[in-house]
Structure formats: C-alpha cells, structure tokens
Design a protein around this motif. Structure first.
Motif, PDB file in Angstrom:
ATOM      1  N   GLY A 230       0.766  -1.244   0.000  1.00 23.25           N
ATOM      2  CA  GLY A 230       0.000   0.000   0.000  1.00 23.25           C
ATOM      3  C   GLY A 230       0.790   1.284   0.000  1.00 23.25           C
ATOM      4  N   TRP A 231       2.106   1.231   0.225  1.00 25.56           N
ATOM      5  CA  TRP A 231       2.876   2.463   0.256  1.00 25.56           C
ATOM      6  C   TRP A 231       3.179   2.963  -1.152  1.00 25.56           C
ATOM      7  N   ASP A 232       2.961   4.251  -1.361  1.00 27.03           N
ATOM      8  CA  ASP A 232       3.258   4.851  -2.654  1.00 27.03           C
ATOM      9  C   ASP A 232       4.755   4.992  -2.877  1.00 27.03           C
ATOM     10  N   TYR A 233       5.503   5.095  -1.787  1.00 24.13           N
ATOM     11  CA  TYR A 233       6.948   5.238  -1.912  1.00 24.13           C
ATOM     12  C   TYR A 233       7.615   4.556  -0.725  1.00 24.13           C
ATOM     13  N   PHE A 234       8.705   3.863  -1.026  1.00 32.66           N
ATOM     14  CA  PHE A 234       9.508   3.215   0.007  1.00 32.66           C
ATOM     15  C   PHE A 234      10.973   3.497  -0.289  1.00 32.66           C
ATOM     16  N   ASP A 235      11.689   3.926   0.735  1.00 31.74           N
ATOM     17  CA  ASP A 235      13.124   4.154   0.611  1.00 31.74           C
ATOM     18  C   ASP A 235      13.741   3.734   1.942  1.00 31.74           C
ATOM     19  N   GLY A 236      14.001   2.451   2.063  1.00 30.30           N
ATOM     20  CA  GLY A 236      14.460   1.963   3.351  1.00 30.30           C
ATOM     21  C   GLY A 236      15.074   0.592   3.258  1.00 30.30           C
ATOM     22  N   TYR A 237      15.102  -0.088   4.405  1.00 31.89           N
ATOM     23  CA  TYR A 237      15.805  -1.360   4.526  1.00 31.89           C
ATOM     24  C   TYR A 237      14.823  -2.514   4.661  1.00 31.89           C
TER      25      TYR A 237
ATOM     26  N   GLY B 158      42.952  -2.268  -4.816  1.00 27.85           N
ATOM     27  CA  GLY B 158      41.938  -3.307  -4.865  1.00 27.85           C
ATOM     28  C   GLY B 158      41.469  -3.781  -3.506  1.00 27.85           C
ATOM     29  N   TYR B 159      42.271  -3.536  -2.463  1.00 31.74           N
ATOM     30  CA  TYR B 159      41.874  -3.992  -1.130  1.00 31.74           C
ATOM     31  C   TYR B 159      40.925  -3.020  -0.426  1.00 31.74           C
ATOM     32  N   ILE B 160      40.625  -1.902  -1.039  1.00 32.14           N
ATOM     33  CA  ILE B 160      39.614  -0.986  -0.492  1.00 32.14           C
ATOM     34  C   ILE B 160      38.249  -1.535  -0.875  1.00 32.14           C
ATOM     35  N   ASP B 161      37.489  -2.011   0.117  1.00 37.25           N
ATOM     36  CA  ASP B 161      36.266  -2.774  -0.140  1.00 37.25           C
ATOM     37  C   ASP B 161      35.018  -1.977   0.223  1.00 37.25           C
ATOM     38  N   PHE B 162      34.414  -1.356  -0.774  1.00 36.84           N
ATOM     39  CA  PHE B 162      33.186  -0.589  -0.539  1.00 36.84           C
ATOM     40  C   PHE B 162      31.937  -1.470  -0.516  1.00 36.84           C
ATOM     41  N   SER B 163      32.066  -2.740  -0.861  1.00 35.96           N
ATOM     42  CA  SER B 163      30.887  -3.612  -0.887  1.00 35.96           C
ATOM     43  C   SER B 163      30.481  -4.084   0.501  1.00 35.96           C
ATOM     44  N   ALA B 164      31.420  -4.058   1.451  1.00 34.63           N
ATOM     45  CA  ALA B 164      31.128  -4.543   2.803  1.00 34.63           C
ATOM     46  C   ALA B 164      30.342  -3.499   3.588  1.00 34.63           C
ATOM     47  N   GLN B 165      29.290  -3.938   4.267  1.00 35.17           N
ATOM     48  CA  GLN B 165      28.552  -3.022   5.129  1.00 35.17           C
ATOM     49  C   GLN B 165      29.280  -2.857   6.456  1.00 35.17           C
ATOM     50  N   ASN B 166      29.082  -1.685   7.060  1.00 34.38           N
ATOM     51  CA  ASN B 166      29.819  -1.337   8.278  1.00 34.38           C
ATOM     52  C   ASN B 166      28.881  -0.691   9.287  1.00 34.38           C
ATOM     53  N   GLY B 167      28.084  -1.522   9.960  1.00 30.43           N
ATOM     54  CA  GLY B 167      27.226  -1.027  11.026  1.00 30.43           C
ATOM     55  C   GLY B 167      26.365   0.145  10.593  1.00 30.43           C
ATOM     56  N   TYR B 168      26.442   1.223  11.374  1.00 28.97           N
ATOM     57  CA  TYR B 168      25.616   2.407  11.130  1.00 28.97           C
ATOM     58  C   TYR B 168      26.145   3.294  10.012  1.00 28.97           C
ATOM     59  N   TYR B 169      27.257   2.943   9.411  1.00 30.18           N
ATOM     60  CA  TYR B 169      27.853   3.830   8.413  1.00 30.18           C
ATOM     61  C   TYR B 169      27.652   3.349   6.977  1.00 30.18           C
ATOM     62  N   THR B 170      26.778   2.385   6.790  1.00 29.61           N
ATOM     63  CA  THR B 170      26.366   1.960   5.455  1.00 29.61           C
ATOM     64  C   THR B 170      24.920   1.495   5.529  1.00 29.61           C
ATOM     65  N   GLY B 171      24.342   1.285   4.387  1.00 29.41           N
ATOM     66  CA  GLY B 171      23.001   0.716   4.314  1.00 29.41           C
ATOM     67  C   GLY B 171      22.757   0.186   2.920  1.00 29.41           C
ATOM     68  N   GLU B 172      21.823  -0.741   2.804  1.00 31.49           N
ATOM     69  CA  GLU B 172      21.331  -1.163   1.497  1.00 31.49           C
ATOM     70  C   GLU B 172      19.874  -0.735   1.417  1.00 31.49           C
ATOM     71  N   PHE B 173      19.626   0.287   0.624  1.00 31.56           N
ATOM     72  CA  PHE B 173      18.286   0.857   0.516  1.00 31.56           C
ATOM     73  C   PHE B 173      17.530   0.222  -0.642  1.00 31.56           C
ATOM     74  N   ILE B 174      16.298  -0.159  -0.375  1.00 30.70           N
ATOM     75  CA  ILE B 174      15.382  -0.575  -1.428  1.00 30.70           C
ATOM     76  C   ILE B 174      14.436   0.591  -1.674  1.00 30.70           C
ATOM     77  N   GLN B 175      14.271   0.956  -2.932  1.00 26.65           N
ATOM     78  CA  GLN B 175      13.353   2.030  -3.288  1.00 26.65           C
ATOM     79  C   GLN B 175      12.254   1.470  -4.181  1.00 26.65           C
ATOM     80  N   SER B 176      11.011   1.844  -3.909  1.00 30.70           N
ATOM     81  CA  SER B 176       9.907   1.473  -4.797  1.00 30.70           C
ATOM     82  C   SER B 176       8.966   2.653  -4.922  1.00 30.70           C
ATOM     83  N   TRP B 177       8.309   2.725  -6.077  1.00 34.05           N
ATOM     84  CA  TRP B 177       7.479   3.874  -6.414  1.00 34.05           C
ATOM     85  C   TRP B 177       6.034   3.452  -6.691  1.00 34.05           C
ATOM     86  N   ALA B 178       5.170   4.446  -6.854  1.00 36.30           N
ATOM     87  CA  ALA B 178       3.737   4.212  -7.014  1.00 36.30           C
ATOM     88  C   ALA B 178       3.401   3.446  -8.287  1.00 36.30           C
TER      89      ALA B 178
END
Length: 780
Positions: free
Chosen positions: A173-180, A265-285
């Motif tokens: 039912g949500w018209d917009y979602f931007d969260g986890y 190459g050893y700088i790894d931006f794919s790893a999540q780090n507690g409160y300092y990263t997130g994977e956001f899912i966005q969906s629209w109406a």
C-alpha cells in the motif's frame, strides 16, 4: 476577513482537521469569513518510530538513569504536545510495527517475532490486509515509508520469504519506500573496509589512531570515497582520529598511505559497516523498484542522517494539494552499538571526546557468566540517542515544522503547522543499554524480548494543531495497534467501513485523548505478546543457540556467530570456540543449560519462552509464559532432551510512577502458578486476576485458532476473507508464478501446507475446500 498568507501552506499554515476539521488560528483572523481551500485540507502525518527505545531513556518521563542521554528535541515535542505514560508496544520489533499498520495484535496475523530469513512469508503482513496506507488512500492521502521498518522478509540468498521482491512495500500500500529490508544495521566491519586486514582489528569500524592502538592505529593516510575521489587526512587538533573522520564522511581509510591514481583493490566498498552503510530498497507508485547497495555514495554515511535526508527529500517533493503520511523508521538505537559522528554530539557530552572508547584497551575480556563492556555500551548508547535526537530536530526544521533558536534549541509550535507528529518506540530498550540506576531503575534482565514493563513500556509523543492544551501527560493505557485507529481518525477514515466486519481490528480509538483534555480511559486492558514465527522447513540454514547473559536467556534464532555476538551474545553453535562445546555446536538450549550448569550449578540462564503474553488493567499485570523444558545432563550436555512445553502465570502489581516505577521484577510477583495461579489472593488481587486471566485465556484461544488456520480451521483461505473460493485460486495462481527457485515459487501466503513452496500441493488444498465458509474471529 483576510487570510494571512503562509510560505508553505501544507506544512506551516493550512488548517488542522481531524474528524471535525478544526481551523488553524494562526493563518486567519476571527471575523468569521470562510477559510481558504488550503485551510480545509486534511493534516499531514509524520510518524517517527525509534528502535529499541524504552521509557527508561527519557528525562521527560522522569527517568533516564544516573547519566541520561541528551534529548532536547524529543523533550520539545513532548512539551508541545502529549506524552502518554502507559503506552505499550510488543516485546520485539516486527510484531509492533505490524500492529501500527494493521491494527491487529500479533496472534491475529501470526506475526509473532522479528522476521528472519528462515521464517515463512505466512509470518509477515499479508497483501490482503487493509493496511494503513490503503485505508488512508480512501481519504486522498499519499504514503511513504522511510528507513527501517522490518515488516517483510529479506532478499538474502533466494529471497525465500519475499514473494513480491522489492515491490513488496508498494504491494502493501505504500506509494513510496526508501528503506531497509533488514531488521538492523549489519555487524560492524572490524576490517574497516580493508580486505587485507584481519577481522577484529578495528572493533568500531574505523582505523584507530596511535593513541588508541599503537600497533594497528595510524595518524595519517588516504581517505577513499565511493565517488572515486580521495583525500589525504592527517591527525591534528581538529581531527584527532583520521580513520574515524574518514568513516564519518562515508569513506574508507588506507592507513599510512597516500592517495593513488587508481584505488587499491583492497579498499572494499561492498562490505557493510554497522551504522555507516546501508542497502536501501526504493519502490514507487508505478510498481518500479531498485536496490541501492553499499557501493553507492548515497548509501554511505551515518544512518540517522541518511534516514533524515531521505525523509526530507520525499516530503519536499509532495504536492501542496495532497495530504501525506510519512513513516520514518530510525535504526538507532538497535545493536550494533557504534559511535556516531562527532558533529551530532555536544562537546560537553560525556564520552564524546574519549579516545579510548573504541580502543582495544577498553575491552573487558569475557567468558560465559560475565557481562562485558557494559560501561562502554551505556556511553555509546547515550551518544547514539543524542545524535538521533539531533536528526529528529533537523527533520522537523527542514520540513518547515520548526526552527532553531539562536541558542540551538528547537522552536516548535505545532499549532502553527498542518502536520501531526507522532513518535513511538517499537519495544523496550535492549539489555546492555537499559538504564538500571535511579531515576527509573529499569530491569535489563527483563527488557526487549520480554513482556515485562522494561520490555514493553515505550515513549509515545503526539503533537499537532489538533492537540488541545498541549503539555499534558495522558496516564490512560494505550497499545501500539491503537495508532492504526488514531491515524485513521486524524485522516477522517472510517475503520469500521474500511475493514471487513467479520474480521474487526484490535485497535481502540485514541483521538479523544488529543481533543478532549478530560477524556476518561478508553482501553480497559492493555495487551502485549510475542511468540514463534512459522519456520521455513525448506531453508538450508539451521539456527543454533545463543545466550544473552544480561537477559539470562538462551534462544535459537540466529543462524551464525556474528549475529549472536552482534547482540552481545555468547554463541554455542558451530565454531563457538568454547572448551567442551562440540565443533559442530549445540543444537538446542537444553544442551546449553546442561553445559552451563556443569560450570556453575547456580547459573540463572533459562530458555527463552516460545510464547509470552501480558495483560494489565493498569494496576495489576498478568504475564503468561510458555517455554520448552529439557532434561539436564551436566556430565554429557549433548544428551539433554526435550520434555514438554509448560505454561506459567505470574501476577504483579505495577505503577509507572516517577522517579522509580513499580516494575514486574524477578521475585516481585504476588503469586505464580503452573499452568495457572491457585494460591490464595486477597479480594482485590483475586478479582483482578480473574479478569486478566479471562482475557489471557481468550488471547490464547485466538492465537491457537490463527496458528492452525491454514492447517485445520480453514484450509485454502489464504486471503483470510472467511471463504474458500475462486479468489483463492486466482491469488494462488499469481503467487505460484513469482519468486521462483529451481522452477517453483517459494514461501507465500498461499503456501498453505507451510513447506516453503507455493506449488500444486497448495492448489490442491484450495480445490478440496472450495465453497467452505469459516469463522474469522474467536468469540470472547
């Protein structure tokens, strides 16, 4: 009459309307002329949910412990509106959050515990429910959900319990979602984003300075950003810890190195780090969606800040002609506890400038039987609460609902806005963050995850132009499902008309508390519960025992050691590293109890109940626990065996008084009994127990009926409309084509035999029961 112009009519002026369309005095004079069309618009609704945040944290309630967190903005909201002293949530997150948006208790929906990847979709909000955003849409509202809400399964692995994938929130039912989709931030990356570093090197997620860690720390280096840029940072009077400064800005720090033309190459931006990263899912109406991973610059930063930014961006984009409801879920203060950016904390806050707070030197090495790092946990919790409070203040300011005073305090005058602001915690504070000193003296052994007062008493603040005589405190009982009714009343939606009559909600009205200062109690009994979700037998993940010693509880919910330790637990599964624990780990808590009894015959850890319920009349409280019992074999713990499940009733007196409430502590029960209380009670207590027991027995029947609905009471009725018909076949057909794994649809609400698949076996159940009518509720 002249209407005074306002810069942002939907937020700053306009009228406030509940059912009676109250007019906003600040935007018109008293001559009696008709208000402008804008002044008749329904109020916007801003709903803020705080994670693992109980009454124990707040000085506005008269608690907070010896060293309370600073919450000036939450206090400002409380003073500008209403503060509910006896508001209950469910003991854990997903059940509470589902009650907000369905108006139903957990046992009415089978959403009984926090959803994890090994649960069936049958323990998630059904798309056939009249969810709150669907109900508000009938009144012209558009709805958004931002941040953490933890209402669904995850997209981990095969996304076995996410039938609609990333379009799930839109389908609900949500018209917009931007969260986890996740229930919490990922564990802290103790490699600090450096693939060449061993796990555990940097326990707070950033490279320490040399004062904190002379061996692995650094006072200078290169800070790489996900945008592709890099900046050298050196320790100075302004930047005490370059690695932390880099992390706070969303970067990864390469200690002792200079910026390179090509990122190493050893700088790894794919790893999540507690409160300092997130994977956001966005969906629209329109049903479209996308995933924003930790490699995206917009998914790197501090969570409370990212959550606020996303909320502001959506609200600012809304039409002034359409009312909106925006639900914002802050991740704080859920574990893992991690220091927030220095910019969000006052210079004078204890612990802000403590360079050893995240140092290996601050560790207290722990073994079974010892609670570790409690002082640090309380300090970090306070810092996180203050940072979140600052972001909530910024949210109000950037939405045009408030301004900053010259001294940095919040100038919030809700009567001059057209927005109702509601703030609530989703359950009590988690064990290691509980304020157990005066004022308050809350109980960390009976906190989040338990239906005792520390686990379910949460802050509830309501402010807005419809609140009469702001600054009041409401002592009457309210429950988290009641917010469904409150939001409907504010929007002018008719719950009885919008929800099927044969399946009424559990929510009670609340609006009168806002509009009538003399309103008496509406809810006579408060209720809270948690239980055990439907587990997916098709999952190849087997949870193993974890013990949270601060809560004296053993449970089998987490599938791995990292998640257990992230919750301050001791892992007894595979690879525990504990002497005497098999390499493959223990499989159930009876084995753990036997193991611990062998080490200490007085060990207090017990099995987390399968089901926990509490009901109260405001003075007396009945708690009913149902837990597994096991044989004890201290000589050979693996031989411990399941015996049976047993009920225990506990009757308490409670009073959320200031400064020290009367809580349902261990040993404070008036009487206990298994399965029910038979001991003699005084007349008043006996009368209370009789009424509470009658309600509890009803709730047990409701839970049993709904838990067996698919298998016994109405096989085939996947949409819960009380009849097995062509709609069920059509719904099965849709879901049987979604979320395929090896050619077969996975768990859904039409996985009627609960085998983790939506397949021909489920269709056969529908066909065998076509035409069947079923009752949807259990009589009182």
């Amino acid at each position: 009459m002249k209407t005074i112009p306002c810069a942002k009519p939907t937020i700053l002026c306009a009228a406030a309307a509940a059912a009676s369309a109250l007019l906003l005095s600040s935007c018109s004079d008293d001559s009696g002329a008709k208000p402008s069309p804008q002044a008749q618009q329904k109020p916007n609704i801003l709903f803020i949910v705080i994670d693992d945040f109980g009454l124990d944290q707040l000085t506005s309630y008269g608690y907070g412990g010896a060293v309370p967190p600073r919450t000036p903005n939450l206090t400002a909201i409380a003073k500008a509106g209403l503060q509910f002293r006896n508001a209950w949530a469910m003991p854990t997150c997903t059940p509470t959050r589902a009650t907000f948006f369905t108006g139903r208790y957990p046992s009415s929906t089978n959403i009984l515990n926090a959803v994890v990847s090994t649960d069936l979709a049958n323990s998630e909000i059904s798309p056939y429910e009249v969810t709150l955003p669907k109900l508000l849409r009938t009144q012209g509202y558009t709805s958004a959900l931002i941040g953490k809400m933890h209402l669904t399964g995850s997209d981990l692995g095969t996304a076995a319990n996410l039938p609609y994938g990333h379009q799930t929130m839109w389908k609900l039912g949500w018209d917009y979602f931007d969260g986890y989709l996740d229930g919490a931030p990922y564990p802290i990356d103790t490699r600090a984003g450096l693939a060449t570093v061993a796990e555990g090197t940097y326990k707070c997620g950033f490279v320490s300075n040399t004062t904190m860690d002379p061996v692995n720390g650094a006072d200078g280096g290169a800070c790489y950003f996900a945008t592709g840029s890099c900046e050298s940072i050196t320790r100075s009077s302004d930047i005490v810890t370059p690695g932390r400064s880099c992390m706070e800005r969303g970067g990864i720090f390469d200690p002792g190195q200079s910026c390179q033309g090509a990122r190493p190459g050893y700088i790894d931006f794919s790893a999540q780090n507690g409160y300092y990263t997130g994977e956001f899912i966005q969906s629209w109406a329109d049903g479209t969606s996308r995933k924003v991973t930790a490699t995206d610059p917009s998914a790197r930063g501090y969570r409370s800040t990212m959550e606020t930014d996303r909320a502001v961006a959506w609200a600012r984009g809304q039409s002034t002609d359409t009312p909106w409801m925006m639900s914002v879920g802050y991740s704080a203060i859920h574990a893992p506890l991690q220091v927030p950016p220095l910019s969000l904390v006052s210079e004078s806050t204890p612990g802000r400038n403590d360079n050893l707070l995240c140092s290996p030197a601050s560790d207290i090495e722990g073994a079974p039987g010892r609670i570790t790092a409690l002082i640090d946990d309380h300090i970090v919790t306070n810092l996180m609460v203050e940072a979140m409070d600052k972001e909530i203040g910024r949210l109000l300011v950037e939405l045009g609902l408030a301004t900053w005073n010259g001294d940095g305090t919040l100038n919030y005058q809700p009567e001059k806005t057209n927005t109702v602001v509601v703030v609530m915690g989703d359950n009590g504070t988690y064990v290691n963050s509980v304020k157990f000193t005066a004022p308050g003296r809350f109980d960390p052994t009976r906190a989040k995850g338990f239906p005792y007062q520390t686990g379910v008493s949460v802050p509830l603040l309501v402010a807005g132009p419809i609140v009469k005589e702001p600054g009041r405190e409401v002592a009457h009982q309210v429950s988290s499902p009641d917010l469904y009714q409150l939001f409907a009343e504010i929007a002018g939606a008719d719950v009885k008309a919008g929800v099927p009559a044969n399946r009424p909600v559990d929510a009670q009205p609340m609006l009168a508390y806002l509009t009538n200062p003399g309103q008496g109690a509406i809810r006579s009994l408060n209720f809270s519960e948690m239980g055990t979700n439907f587990t997916n037998p098709a999952s190849d993940i087997t949870p193993q025992p974890c013990v949270v010693e601060a809560a004296n509880a053993c449970f089998t919910i987490f599938p791995n050691k990292a998640l257990c330790e992230d919750q301050s637990g001791v892992w007894y599964g595979a690879g525990s590293g504990l002497a005497g624990v098999p390499a493959e780990g223990f499989s159930q808590c009876g084995q753990v109890l036997s193991y611990r009894k062998a080490l200490d015959a007085d060990d207090a850890v017990d099995v987390l109940p399968d089901s926990q319920k509490a009901v109260s009349d405001g003075s007396y409280k009945l708690v009913r626990l149902n837990r597994k019992t096991y044989t004890v074999d201290t000589a050979n713990p693996v031989n411990s065996a399941y015996v049976e499940n047993r009920n225990t009733d506990e009757l308490y007196r409670i009073d959320m008084a200031v400064p020290d409430p009367t809580l349902d502590r261990s040993g404070s029960a008036i009487a206990t009994g298994s399965p029910t209380i038979t001991a003699a009670l005084d007349a008043q207590a006996q009368q209370a127990y009789a009424a509470l027991k009658a309600e509890m027995d009803l709730r047990d029947r409701v839970a049993a009926y709904n838990y067996s609905y698919d298998s016994l009471n109405c096989p085939g009725d996947g949409n819960r409309d009380g009849v097995v018909d062509q709609k069920d076949l059509d719904n099965w057909m849709e879901l049987s084509r979604l979320n395929l794994h090896e050619g077969v649809a996975q768990s859904s609400w039409y996985d009627l035999n609960h085998d983790g698949k939506t397949d021909d076996a489920d269709r056969a159940i529908i066909q065998a029961n076509l035409g069947r009518s079923c009752k949807l509720t259990v009589a009182g």
